[in-house]
Scaffold this active site. Structure first.
Site, PDB file in Angstrom:
ATOM      1  N   SER A  88       0.839  -1.201   0.000  1.00  0.00           N
ATOM      2  CA  SER A  88       0.000   0.000   0.000  1.00  0.00           C
ATOM      3  C   SER A  88       0.876   1.253   0.000  1.00  0.00           C
ATOM      4  O   SER A  88       0.584   2.228  -0.682  1.00  0.00           O
ATOM      5  CB  SER A  88      -0.936   0.000   1.215  1.00  0.00           C
ATOM      6  OG  SER A  88      -0.182  -0.095   2.399  1.00  0.00           O
ATOM      7  N   HIS A  92     -19.312   1.372   0.995  1.00  0.00           N
ATOM      8  CA  HIS A  92     -20.255   0.301   1.276  1.00  0.00           C
ATOM      9  C   HIS A  92     -20.869   0.641   2.626  1.00  0.00           C
ATOM     10  O   HIS A  92     -20.169   1.128   3.515  1.00  0.00           O
ATOM     11  CB  HIS A  92     -19.501  -1.033   1.326  1.00  0.00           C
ATOM     12  CG  HIS A  92     -20.392  -2.241   1.348  1.00  0.00           C
ATOM     13  ND1 HIS A  92     -21.706  -2.211   0.969  1.00  0.00           N
ATOM     14  CD2 HIS A  92     -20.128  -3.517   1.692  1.00  0.00           C
ATOM     15  CE1 HIS A  92     -22.224  -3.431   1.087  1.00  0.00           C
ATOM     16  NE2 HIS A  92     -21.287  -4.245   1.523  1.00  0.00           N
TER      17      HIS A  92
END
Lengths: 495, 490
Positions: free
Chosen positions: B78, B132
């Site tokens: 990342s 979400h």
């Protein structure tokens, strides 16, 4: 009818032929079989007429071999025509003899020369020059002399017929008559035609030879640059794909090549003329520990065409993507483009609107099922595929580009079904369609065959000649030089 | 934390479930203005995090990445993703306090921990964005009252979010505002600007609610989208082997078959998918689908009921707490299925042949789509939401199977989807055991063995009418019309 005289094939092997030190055809490898009919075509000044004349034995063979040239060649060309007229003018000895010379009458020019008098008679009638038979040859107009030349060549039972631009300047009826006559004799005489306009090519032609300009080394001791040509490629008419490409190329080369106008309704924001288009300051790109581009300073002023070269892996494409905004590290560099200092809230679409871009990578990425016309239209929106409603005017401009490329019949065909070369041509049109201030051509000829390469280079030259677009051209093929480009940047490998 | 949905009155639940509308292009005329000059800090630099960030930055927005100290210290993937792309990277402590918008793009499973870590660091009046709604709706996360909470959910994998943006387009995107957390009334403006920044407005934006998104998304992904395709793949493959079909052919028919037949679904709904079959095959597929719907209806009802009651998310969270024991076991089992282990053969299969020899697959897609749609709408979810989470997304999931079979599908989908798929598959395979006994290669593998394509007129009319009258077709026709307008591939 004349009995057929079948020849052996004519063979040029690595032949170099010079024409009075003015022009040289170099390294010709060419075979004409007796049952073939050729068209010679090519760029202006590439030596089409010279090659045709060489088949009539004209020119000096400098190297290589030429075999099988027939004895009796019927040659019709402007040069031969000029020569014949010059000969006639010399005969005008009126001043010396103090008599009014009438010169050789046409009747004599035709019937004392031609072996097939019956055919000559027939042709005189068909060409409509019966009334001229008693006129002096040198008094004729250019078109009339041309007709006489044609009759002489056709009615002399030639072993090989060489017609250099035979259809030029003929009226419609005569043209049709001549074409019909040629069609009737194809089984007996091999023919070589020089034609600039592809549309005029008769159906019986079986092969096409395409010449390209060449720059031979100057003669020793002379500083005068020499002109030259070479046989770039030949195409068998049976090969439909190659023939189609050739058609496009010639279409582009021989029509008055005019770049379609930009769309006035999608005018770009004005750029400050006092600022450079692009200014990279100490531009650096690195991936992890690998340094790709090291502190590059580069300013591109308006109207300054550049060629960027360097070995594979020297970061050419990376540098370009700093300019186009496609490289993520453009946000960590000092980049000024089209009035924007990058990283200050501008969007990449504000940058891209000023750029037309072509690369092999773009072609890989252009994988949407859309029509050829839409590919060109997408250039107005800098998108891959069209997602915005386009105007009728934009469609019209796209159609003009398709016509320019000789692809108007394929406007609605799916792009992804086209050959690689045709796709590339459409992408180049896409890049040019909005007349961008900066046109970036990253190896535009890569993967293209000779014909398409010619076509692309012709287009680029045309764009460079205009003053709207600054061209940034990347390549490492020296033969693909573009004469308008005089700024060069060469990148070295840093790693 | 209590299940948020269950704290609402029925009236409020129904109101939230009924939210879903296709937005007009003109609603995005302000572009990214609402986010201009604001500091956006992304948490999570996986596929969604990185690619959304790239898009937002290319749209002129200020994006940086907050990572955990160990991700930075160990230079994890990342960290590499963010730094190699020239983004500013810092710890939560360094970046979150400066953020006007925090984009939580970590997997659902991490949401509670992430939000608990960042919330105290966020400045007064900032915005927290989700992709979400699970954490808010199912886990009942209570976000600080002064913070605005929005959702922006591109309906595609991260790589496609980026690829479509670069082409000058975008992916369909769902946005929502958590009404309990919209203190300044700016949630919608921020969500719209965010959708523009990722390019979503070009492909079409749905305005929904956190609740509608969660309840319909969970239902779709575990039944028709992932569950049915997984179960269908395994059952159809094993049946073909049993029937003596060459394994390479069988493997290819399934791997690429879902993609081919659902492409027809994408263009013209269930009707068009069945219209691709010959008349006798269409009637056969229709009958098989009716039978499948009768058998599977209780299972679909159970899935929907468990989602609505919160039972599903509770079980899943228990498994999360148990280090995903059930899920990992099942993932290993999937890798061992015969379908997964048999590579697709070199054999050529034409597009039409996928229909002709895959009648049962067509029937399964029809049954799954219609059942999921019927069950969702019966539970109060509005037809638009139900359409997107059933029919619309089926081709997207089918594409993942075409790429690398079930492994790819399960690797691409969310953790909630994979867990739901696991539950469905476990229940559905035994449920269809009897049904599969009567199946022969005429409906899967070889195509109908008929002398001619004659059918009874009355029966054909009956079948065609039934296909066209299904409510998923009505809402689908309208929404596909909007989407086509958006795309306008002239």
């Amino acid at each position: 009818m004349v009995p057929s005289t079948r020849l052996a094939s004519i063979q040029l092997n690595n032949a170099t032929i010079s024409f009075e030190d003015r022009f040289t055809l170099s390294e010709l490898d060419w075979t004409i079989e007796p049952d073939q009919h050729w068209v010679i075509t090519g760029a202006n000044g590439s030596g089409k007429s010279a090659l045709a004349a060489a088949l009539a034995g004209i020119g000096k063979l400098e190297a290589g071999t030429v075999e099988g040239l027939p004895e009796r060649v019927g040659l019709v060309s402007f040069e031969a025509q000029a020569e014949l007229i010059a000969t006639e003018l010399k005969k005008d000895d009126a001043d010396i003899m103090d008599v009014v010379s009438l010169g050789t009458p046409v009747r004599e020019m035709i019937f004392e020369y031609c072996r097939d008098g019956e055919l000559a008679n027939d042709l005189v009638e068909k060409f409509g020059i019966t009334k001229l038979l008693d006129r002096a040859f040198r008094k004729l107009s250019t078109g009339e002399t041309r007709k006489v030349m044609l009759i002489r060549a056709l009615a002399n039972q030639p072993d090989l017929l060489i017609l250099d631009e035979p259809f030029d300047g003929l009226d419609v009826d005569t043209l049709a008559m001549l074409q019909a006559h040629l069609a009737a004799i194809v089984d007996h005489v091999p023919m070589v035609l020089v034609l600039n306009r592809f549309d005029e090519m008769p159906d019986f032609i079986t092969h096409v030879a395409y010449l390209d300009k060449d720059r031979p080394d100057p003669v020793k001791g002379s500083k005068k640059p020499r002109e030259g040509g070479r046989l770039a490629f030949t195409v068998d008419r049976q090969d439909e794909a190659a023939f189609n490409e050739l058609y496009q190329l010639l279409h582009l080369k021989t029509t008055d090549l005019r770049v379609p106008e930009a769309d006035p309704a999608s005018r770009l924001p004005a750029l400050d003329p006092s600022q450079p288009l692009v200014k990279l300051t100490q531009a650096t790109i690195r991936y992890g520990d690998t340094l790709i581009v090291d502190r590059l300073d580069w300013t591109i002023e308006r109207g300054q065409h550049w060629q960027l070269s360097g070995p594979n892996g020297s970061g050419k494409t990376c540098v370009l993507s700093l300019i186009t905004g496609d490289h993520p590290q453009c946000y960590t560099n000092d980049i000024f483009v089209f009035g924007f200092q990058r990283g200050n809230g501008e969007s990449i679409w504000q940058i891209k609107q000023f750029i037309g871009y072509v690369s092999t990578a773009l072609q890989w990425e252009y994988r949407v099922s859309t029509s050829c016309r839409n590919v060109i239209i997408s250039g107005f929106f800098d998108s891959i595929g069209v997602y915005t409603k386009s105007t009728d005017h934009q469609k019209k401009i796209a159609d003009q580009w398709l016509a320019l490329l000789g692809m108007q019949a394929r406007a609605d065909q799916p792009f992804n079904k086209l050959s690689y070369g045709d796709q590339r041509l459409l992408l180049i049109a896409r890049a040019m369609v909005k007349h961008p201030p900066l046109l970036i051509l990253d190896e535009p000829c890569l993967g293209l065959d000779d014909m398409n390469r010619q076509l692309v280079l012709a287009l680029i030259e045309k764009i460079c000649e205009g003053n709207e677009t600054t061209v940034l051209y990347v390549n490492h093929h020296t033969e693909d030089r573009i004469k308008e480009i005089d700024n060069h940047l060469t990148l070295d490998k840093n790693h | 934390m209590a299940n948020y949905f269950n704290t609402l009155a029925l009236r409020e639940q129904l109101e939230q479930l009924a939210k879903c509308r296709f937005m007009y292009s003109s609603e995005f005329d302000d572009g990214v203005e609402a986010l201009k000059g604001k500091k956006m800090v992304v948490i999570g630099c996986g596929a969604q995090g990185l690619n959304q960030g790239l898009n937002l930055r290319d749209s002129g927005l200020d994006v940086s990445y907050a990572l955990r100290p160990d991700a930075i210290a160990q230079k994890r993937q990342s960290w590499k993703n963010a730094t190699e792309n020239g983004f500013t990277v810092g710890t939560y402590e360094e970046l979150i306090p400066t953020a006007d918008v925090v984009l939580n793009l970590t997997p659902d499973k991490q949401h509670t921990a992430v939000v608990n870590a960042v919330m105290p660091l966020m400045k007064e009046g900032a915005c927290l964005s989700y992709s979400h709604g699970f954490n808010i709706v199912e886990e009942g996360m209570k976000v600080r009252d002064d913070l605005t909470v929005i959702m922006v959910a591109p309906k595609c994998p991260g790589s496609e979010v980026r690829a479509e943006y670069v082409r000058g387009f975008g992916v369909p995107t769902l946005i929502a505002v958590h009404e309990a957390n919209d203190p300044k009334g700016e949630g919608l403006a921020l969500a719209k600007a965010y959708a523009v920044g990722t390019g979503g407005h070009k492909a079409g934006v749905l305005m929904s609610s956190f609740i509608a998104e969660v309840k319909s998304d969970l239902m779709g992904e575990q039944t028709i989208l992932c569950g049915m395709l997984q179960t269908g793949s395994i059952l159809c493959f094993d049946k073909m082997i049993e029937e003596g079909i060459e394994p390479g052919y069988a493997s290819k028919l399934i791997q690429y078959g879902w993609e081919n037949i659902t492409e027809a679904l994408k263009y013209g709904g269930v009707t068009n998918m069945l219209d691709r079959l010959s008349n006798p095959a269409k009637i056969k597929a229709f009958d098989l689908a009716e039978e499948l719907k009768d058998i599977m209806r209780p299972l679909y009802n159970k899935h929907q009921d468990d989602i609505m009651s919160g039972h599903f998310s509770r079980t899943m969270m228990d498994d999360w707490a148990n280090d995903d024991a059930n899920l990992l076991k099942w993932r290993a089992e999937t890798a061992e299925t015969n379908f997964e282990k048999t590579p697709a053969g070199e054999v050529e299969i034409s597009e039409q042949e996928y229909f002709d020899n895959g009648i049962l697959m067509v029937a399964m897609v029809k049954a799954g789509v219609e059942l999921a749609f019927e069950t969702m709408t019966a539970a109060g979810i509005i037809a638009e939401s139900a359409y997107y989470e059933s029919l619309h997304e089926t081709p997207l999931i089918a594409n993942t199977i075409a790429r690398k079979k079930l492994y790819e599908m399960n690797a691409t989908i969310s953790d909630t989807a994979e867990y739901g798929c696991y539950l469905y598959n476990h229940a559905c395979v035994p449920l269809l055991a009897d049904f599969m006994k009567d199946i022969k290669s005429d409906v899967i593998g070889k195509g109908l063995n008929v002398d001619d394509n004659g059918v009874d007129n009355a029966r054909l009319i009956e079948v065609n009418d039934a296909l066209r009258a299904h409510p998923v077709e009505a809402v689908g026709a309208v929404l596909r019309g909007h989407m086509a307008d958006m795309k306008k591939i002239v």
